[in-house]
Design a protein around this motif. Structure first.
Motif, PDB file in Angstrom:
ATOM      1  N   SER A 176       0.704  -1.366   0.113  1.00 29.70           N
ATOM      2  CA  SER A 176      -0.179  -0.119  -0.068  1.00 29.70           C
ATOM      3  C   SER A 176       0.845   1.360   0.277  1.00 29.70           C
ATOM      4  N   TYR A 177       1.780   1.174   0.590  1.00 23.48           N
ATOM      5  CA  TYR A 177       2.997   2.287   0.658  1.00 23.48           C
ATOM      6  C   TYR A 177       3.600   2.446  -0.583  1.00 23.48           C
ATOM      7  N   ILE A 178       3.993   1.439  -1.366  1.00 22.03           N
ATOM      8  CA  ILE A 178       4.477   1.365  -2.625  1.00 22.03           C
ATOM      9  C   ILE A 178       3.497   2.283  -3.633  1.00 22.03           C
ATOM     10  N   VAL A 179       2.145   1.883  -3.416  1.00 20.01           N
ATOM     11  CA  VAL A 179       1.116   2.369  -4.402  1.00 20.01           C
ATOM     12  C   VAL A 179       0.893   3.887  -3.995  1.00 20.01           C
ATOM     13  N   GLY A 180       1.067   4.264  -2.903  1.00 20.98           N
ATOM     14  CA  GLY A 180       0.812   5.684  -2.656  1.00 20.98           C
ATOM     15  C   GLY A 180       2.111   6.422  -3.149  1.00 20.98           C
ATOM     16  N   GLY A 181       3.391   5.929  -3.136  1.00 16.42           N
ATOM     17  CA  GLY A 181       4.688   6.553  -3.854  1.00 16.42           C
ATOM     18  C   GLY A 181       4.478   6.579  -5.280  1.00 16.42           C
TER      19      GLY A 181
END
Length: 219
Positions: A176-181
């Protein structure tokens, strides 16, 4: 409010792919926690004081320090201590399993002490070996009493597994953090990750109640 859930929709399957990794970490850690927790609990009620001291010291270390610190010591410290870099998955389930064992040992110890002492005395009077008595008589009854506490520990383990993102393991939170980035939208994917954890916790809660109800009916 500047929310755009449509922008992260194509990335939702990618976040969902983190569920198996999260469940594997929790499952392996739970097995380690239960097995080692049983051993530690038996050491704590042992008449041999050195065993009791070792178990109490172990528990004080893992309950007295943050889980994220234990995770980082195992993962980042392994090359310096052993000359080998431990895999992120291995570091995750080891740290969670060793940590969980400290808490589970206290829960099991309390469950064992709650069993009527008369049953232990009767088993010993009949010549039942100590190991057979504990495995066949005392522990099964103890687990019936501590099931809600054990399920609570597994729920906590599931939620706390999110910190494995700090060592780069591709779990739900990391993805989810990667998607946010990639989308420059962090609130939406992290909120979706929170929904996944909530659903998993609710499923565990229902399973726990079903098992507890079945065990009560079998009394």
């Amino acid at each position: 409010m500047n929310l755009d859930f449509e922008r992260i929709m194509p990335s939702l399957p990618y976040i969902l792919e983190g569920i198996p990794m999260t469940l594997k970490v929790v499952a392996v850690a739970a097995v380690i926690g239960i097995v080692l927790g049983i051993v530690l609990s038996l050491m704590k009620i042992s008449r041999m004081k050195p065993l009791k001291w070792i178990a109490d010291f172990y528990t004080s270390i893992f309950r007295g320090t943050p889980l994220v610190l234990q995770l980082m010591l195992i993962y980042f410290g392994s090359p310096q201590l052993f000359g080998v870099q431990i895999d992120a998955f291995e570091a995750a389930f080891l740290s969670f399993g060793l940590n969980s064992a400290a808490y589970i040992s206290e829960v099991i110890r309390g469950g064992i002490n709650a069993v009527d002492k008369g049953q232990r005395e009767a088993a010993l009077a009949l010549g039942v070996p100590y190991s057979s008595m504990m495995l066949s008589i005392i522990l099964p009854q103890a687990f019936k009493n501590i099931l809600p506490a054990l399920m609570n520990e597994f729920i906590t383990l599931t939620k706390e597994s999110a910190i494995v993102t700090t060592i780069g393991l591709a779990d739900i939170m990391r993805r989810s953090y990667i998607v946010g980035g990639e989308t420059y939208k962090f609130f939406e994917p992290i909120l979706f990750a929170g929904l996944i954890y909530y659903v998993m916790v609710m499923i565990l809660t229902v399973i726990g109640k079903l098992v507890e109800g079945r065990m009560k009916r079998s009394d």
